[in-house]
Design a protein around this motif. Structure first.
Motif, short mmCIF file in Angstrom:
data_model
loop_
_atom_site.label_atom_id
_atom_site.label_comp_id
_atom_site.label_asym_id
_atom_site.label_seq_id
_atom_site.Cartn_x
_atom_site.Cartn_y
_atom_site.Cartn_z
N VAL A 146 0.86 -1.17 0.00
CA VAL A 146 0.00 0.00 0.00
C VAL A 146 0.90 1.23 0.00
O VAL A 146 1.77 1.38 0.87
CB VAL A 146 -0.92 0.02 1.24
CG1 VAL A 146 -1.83 1.23 1.22
CG2 VAL A 146 -1.72 -1.27 1.33
N LEU A 170 -3.22 -0.59 -8.61
CA LEU A 170 -4.64 -0.32 -8.45
C LEU A 170 -4.83 0.88 -7.55
O LEU A 170 -4.14 1.02 -6.54
CB LEU A 170 -5.35 -1.51 -7.80
CG LEU A 170 -5.40 -2.81 -8.57
CD1 LEU A 170 -6.00 -3.91 -7.71
CD2 LEU A 170 -6.22 -2.64 -9.83
N ARG A 171 -5.79 1.73 -7.90
CA ARG A 171 -6.14 2.87 -7.05
C ARG A 171 -7.18 2.39 -6.04
O ARG A 171 -8.14 1.73 -6.40
CB ARG A 171 -6.74 3.99 -7.91
CG ARG A 171 -7.10 5.21 -7.15
CD ARG A 171 -7.64 6.27 -8.12
NE ARG A 171 -8.28 7.32 -7.37
CZ ARG A 171 -9.56 7.36 -7.06
NH1 ARG A 171 -10.36 6.40 -7.44
NH2 ARG A 171 -10.06 8.36 -6.38
N ASP A 172 -6.96 2.74 -4.79
CA ASP A 172 -7.87 2.33 -3.72
C ASP A 172 -8.39 3.59 -3.02
O ASP A 172 -7.74 4.11 -2.13
CB ASP A 172 -7.13 1.42 -2.73
CG ASP A 172 -8.03 0.88 -1.64
OD1 ASP A 172 -9.22 0.67 -1.90
OD2 ASP A 172 -7.52 0.66 -0.53
N ALA A 192 -6.58 9.05 -2.45
CA ALA A 192 -6.54 7.62 -2.75
C ALA A 192 -5.19 7.05 -2.39
O ALA A 192 -4.16 7.71 -2.52
CB ALA A 192 -6.82 7.39 -4.23
N TRP A 204 -2.61 3.79 -3.29
CA TRP A 204 -2.35 2.95 -4.46
C TRP A 204 -1.83 1.61 -3.98
O TRP A 204 -1.02 1.54 -3.05
CB TRP A 204 -1.35 3.64 -5.39
CG TRP A 204 -2.03 4.74 -6.13
CD1 TRP A 204 -2.33 5.98 -5.65
CD2 TRP A 204 -2.55 4.68 -7.45
NE1 TRP A 204 -3.00 6.69 -6.60
CE2 TRP A 204 -3.14 5.93 -7.72
CE3 TRP A 204 -2.56 3.69 -8.43
CZ2 TRP A 204 -3.74 6.21 -8.93
CZ3 TRP A 204 -3.15 3.98 -9.65
CH2 TRP A 204 -3.73 5.22 -9.89
N LEU A 205 -2.32 0.57 -4.60
CA LEU A 205 -1.92 -0.79 -4.25
C LEU A 205 -1.02 -1.34 -5.34
O LEU A 205 -1.30 -1.18 -6.53
CB LEU A 205 -3.16 -1.68 -4.12
CG LEU A 205 -4.24 -1.20 -3.17
CD1 LEU A 205 -5.40 -2.19 -3.17
CD2 LEU A 205 -3.70 -1.00 -1.77
#
Length: 81
Positions: free
Chosen positions: A9, A36-38, A49, A51-52
């Motif tokens: 993360v 991936l945006r979380d 956000a 980012w993963l």
């Protein structure tokens, strides 16, 4: 062979992209990690956000402690499975 995935993360897109570029050289991974945006719950602003960085590790050869230190370089962390 097990199905191991590590999730790092990271605080923002720039950190995630830098980490994604550096991870192959640092750990000798052959495949690009997924980004991936979380979005945080209740937040609409993309700036809020996380980012993963998803790393597949089918041979279970990546050391979790080393991944912790790697993510910490970008003020991130490794999620426990």
């Amino acid at each position: 062979m097990s199905d191991v995935r590590h999730v790092l993360v990271l605080p923002d897109r720039d950190a995630a992209e830098e980490a994604a570029e550096a991870i192959g050289a640092r750990f000798g991974t052959g495949e690009e990690p997924r980004l991936l945006r979380d979005a945080l719950a209740g937040e609409d602003d993309a700036e809020d956000a996380q980012w993963l960085l998803l790393l597949e590790d089918p041979e279970d050869r990546l050391d979790p402690a080393e991944l912790d230190a790697f993510a910490a370089h970008w003020d991130g962390w490794r999620e426990e499975p």
